[in-house]
Design an enzyme around this catalytic site. Structure first.
Site, PDB file in Angstrom:
ATOM      1  CB  THR A 116      -2.951  -8.930  -0.842  1.00 61.66           C
ATOM      2  OG1 THR A 116      -2.016  -8.252  -2.617  1.00 61.66           O
ATOM      3  CG2 THR A 116      -2.109  -9.749   0.007  1.00 61.66           C
ATOM      4  CB  SER A 117      -5.832  -9.548  -5.575  1.00 60.35           C
ATOM      5  OG  SER A 117      -4.833  -8.667  -6.091  1.00 60.35           O
TER       6      SER A 117
ATOM      7  CG  ASN B 276      -2.093  -1.442   1.003  1.00 54.19           C
ATOM      8  OD1 ASN B 276      -2.112  -1.826  -0.279  1.00 54.19           O
ATOM      9  ND2 ASN B 276      -2.540  -1.405   2.180  1.00 54.19           N
TER      10      ASN B 276
ATOM     11  CG  HIS C 101       3.794  -2.010  -4.578  1.00 51.69           C
ATOM     12  ND1 HIS C 101       2.593  -2.606  -4.414  1.00 51.69           N
ATOM     13  CD2 HIS C 101       4.628  -2.385  -5.076  1.00 51.69           C
ATOM     14  CE1 HIS C 101       2.776  -3.693  -5.525  1.00 51.69           C
ATOM     15  NE2 HIS C 101       4.091  -3.756  -5.675  1.00 51.69           N
TER      16      HIS C 101
HETATM   17  N1  APR Z   1     -10.218  -7.192   4.366  1.00 54.59           N
HETATM   18  C1  APR Z   1      -9.412  -7.902   3.144  1.00 54.59           C
HETATM   19  N2  APR Z   1      -9.092  -8.126   2.245  1.00 54.59           N
HETATM   20  C2  APR Z   1     -10.500  -7.333   1.370  1.00 54.59           C
HETATM   21  C3  APR Z   1     -10.936  -6.539   2.030  1.00 54.59           C
HETATM   22  C4  APR Z   1     -11.022  -6.033   4.072  1.00 54.59           C
HETATM   23  N3  APR Z   1     -11.761  -5.582   4.105  1.00 54.59           N
HETATM   24  N4  APR Z   1     -11.791  -6.271   1.813  1.00 54.59           N
HETATM   25  C5  APR Z   1     -11.137  -6.340   0.689  1.00 54.59           C
HETATM   26  N5  APR Z   1     -10.150  -7.030   0.664  1.00 54.59           N
HETATM   27  C6  APR Z   1      -9.603  -8.133  -0.884  1.00 54.59           C
HETATM   28  C7  APR Z   1      -9.970  -7.755  -1.941  1.00 54.59           C
HETATM   29  O1  APR Z   1     -10.878  -8.822  -1.615  1.00 54.59           O
HETATM   30  C8  APR Z   1      -9.167  -8.709  -2.562  1.00 54.59           C
HETATM   31  O2  APR Z   1      -8.406  -9.878  -3.354  1.00 54.59           O
HETATM   32  O3  APR Z   1      -8.266  -7.423  -1.028  1.00 54.59           O
HETATM   33  C9  APR Z   1      -7.672  -7.506  -2.247  1.00 54.59           C
HETATM   34  C10 APR Z   1      -7.059  -6.338  -3.058  1.00 54.59           C
HETATM   35  O4  APR Z   1      -6.377  -6.462  -4.046  1.00 54.59           O
HETATM   36  P1  APR Z   1      -6.085  -5.301  -4.563  1.00 54.59           P
HETATM   37  O5  APR Z   1      -6.816  -4.371  -5.536  1.00 54.59           O
HETATM   38  O6  APR Z   1      -5.984  -6.216  -6.131  1.00 54.59           O
HETATM   39  O7  APR Z   1      -4.598  -4.722  -4.236  1.00 54.59           O
HETATM   40  P2  APR Z   1      -3.433  -5.222  -3.831  1.00 54.59           P
HETATM   41  O8  APR Z   1      -3.390  -7.447  -3.603  1.00 54.59           O
HETATM   42  O9  APR Z   1      -2.867  -4.660  -2.937  1.00 54.59           O
HETATM   43  O10 APR Z   1      -2.578  -4.864  -5.116  1.00 54.59           O
HETATM   44  C11 APR Z   1      -1.159  -5.052  -5.659  1.00 54.59           C
HETATM   45  O11 APR Z   1      -1.007  -3.820  -7.997  1.00 54.59           O
HETATM   46  O12 APR Z   1      -2.863  -2.269  -8.624  1.00 54.59           O
HETATM   47  C12 APR Z   1      -1.606  -2.576  -8.195  1.00 54.59           C
HETATM   48  O13 APR Z   1       0.782  -1.273  -7.127  1.00 54.59           O
HETATM   49  C13 APR Z   1      -1.260  -1.536  -6.854  1.00 54.59           C
HETATM   50  O14 APR Z   1       0.049  -2.146  -5.159  1.00 54.59           O
HETATM   51  C14 APR Z   1      -1.391  -2.064  -5.334  1.00 54.59           C
HETATM   52  C15 APR Z   1      -1.111  -3.995  -6.150  1.00 54.59           C
END
Ligand code: APR
Length: 268
Positions: free
Chosen positions: A210-211, A115, A131
């Site tokens: 995280t996804s 984040n 990041h």
């Molecule tokens: N608690 C836990 N997880 C959650 C919640 C919650 N309240 N709400 C949503 N999520 C999950 C979603 O199900 C999803 O799997 O958080 C995840 C968010 O995924 P992304 O939006 O893909 O975020 P992230 O994994 O941090 O992305 C990685 O991608 O866009 C680039 O550089 C950017 O740092 C980012 C990286």
């Protein structure tokens, strides 16, 4: 608190708490989901308002900035405005509390985040950023940091300049960009080394919000697993992560405080 969870989830939280209470080296990777309950949309959420026709993946790239720096800068200024008044939620606080506890319970906890908000720091955590940082800028050409008032004043919206006008570098006249790692760019060397070492040497790896789609960060869980760690995932939705030992399918802000309270109770 525990009683508010479903019976299967209670059992999984208890398993995770037992595991954590018995281990010393813990590595935690957080993603956008941990800040969702603070009101910051995740990257896979559809964008809203002015930006609803754009995808984050099409704006957060060096090519997009080269093509249309004003568009990308405006998007980040909009994101900064969106994040400026957001505060840590119970998941950030629980992690900060745990980190402070590690002095007495002799655990080593390395917290790594994808984040770019600074909600972990606001909660009192020490965190490695993979990041970059939404509140820092640098020159897109000579890479020299661009000093502004963003970092010091991010909680006082009145004093932040959310102007969409492009800034130029006083050294080389290049355009100023956010100090964020975009798709296709290399991660900061020191931060990545810290993350790899912590993942390779931990006994438990926890992936929160995280996804697990974006590499190399998504590979840290695999690295930990290959080196014998157990993997816990906290995410209300399924992910492509197939190496998870314990899944806590609930929002981080709900499950983290319970998990840490249960673990602490087992330790003392
Ligand atoms: N608690 C836990 N997880 C959650 C919640 C919650 N309240 N709400 C949503 N999520 C999950 C979603 O199900 C999803 O799997 O958080 C995840 C968010 O995924 P992304 O939006 O893909 O975020 P992230 O994994 O941090 O992305 C990685 O991608 O866009 C680039 O550089 C950017 O740092 C980012 C990286």
């Amino acid at each position: 608190m525990l009683a508010e969870l479903s019976p299967p989830l209670i059992a999984q939280v208890q398993d995770a708490a037992k595991l954590l209470a018995s281990k010393r080296r813990i590595c935690i990777l957080t993603g956008a989901g941990i800040s969702a309950e603070s009101g910051i949309p995740t990257f896979r959420d559809k964008q809203t308002g002015l930006w609803e026709n754009y995808k984050a993946e099409d704006l957060a790239t060096p090519d997009a900035f080269a093509r249309d720096p004003k568009l990308v800068w405006s998007w980040y200024q909009w994101r900064r405005k969106l994040v400026a008044d957001k505060t840590p939620n119970p998941a950030h606080h629980a992690l900060a509390q745990w980190q402070q506890h590690t002095i007495s319970n002799q655990q080593q906890l390395t917290l790594i985040t994808q984040n770019v908000d600074n909600l972990h720091e606001q909660a009192g955590s020490i965190v490695t950023h993979l990041h970059g940082n939404l509140w820092r800028n640098r020159c897109s050409q000579c890479h020299i940091p661009y000093i502004n008032d963003l970092e010091g004043s991010k909680n006082s919206e009145d004093t932040i300049n959310f102007d969409e006008l492009l800034l130029t570098c006083p050294h080389c006249d290049g355009y100023i960009r956010p100090d964020i790692v975009w798709f296709g760019e290399a991660l900061p060397v020191q931060a990545w080394q810290t993350a790899e070492e912590a993942a390779a040497h931990c006994e438990v790896f926890i992936s929160i919000g995280t996804s697990s789609l974006v590499y190399p960060a998504a590979g840290l869980a695999q690295l930990a697993k290959q080196n014998g760690a157990k993997v816990i995932e906290i995410n209300p939705d399924p992910t492509p992560n197939t190496i998870v030992d314990i899944t806590l399918a609930e929002k981080a802000g709900v499950v983290m405080p319970v998990l840490i309270a249960q673990m602490t109770a087992l330790q003392f």
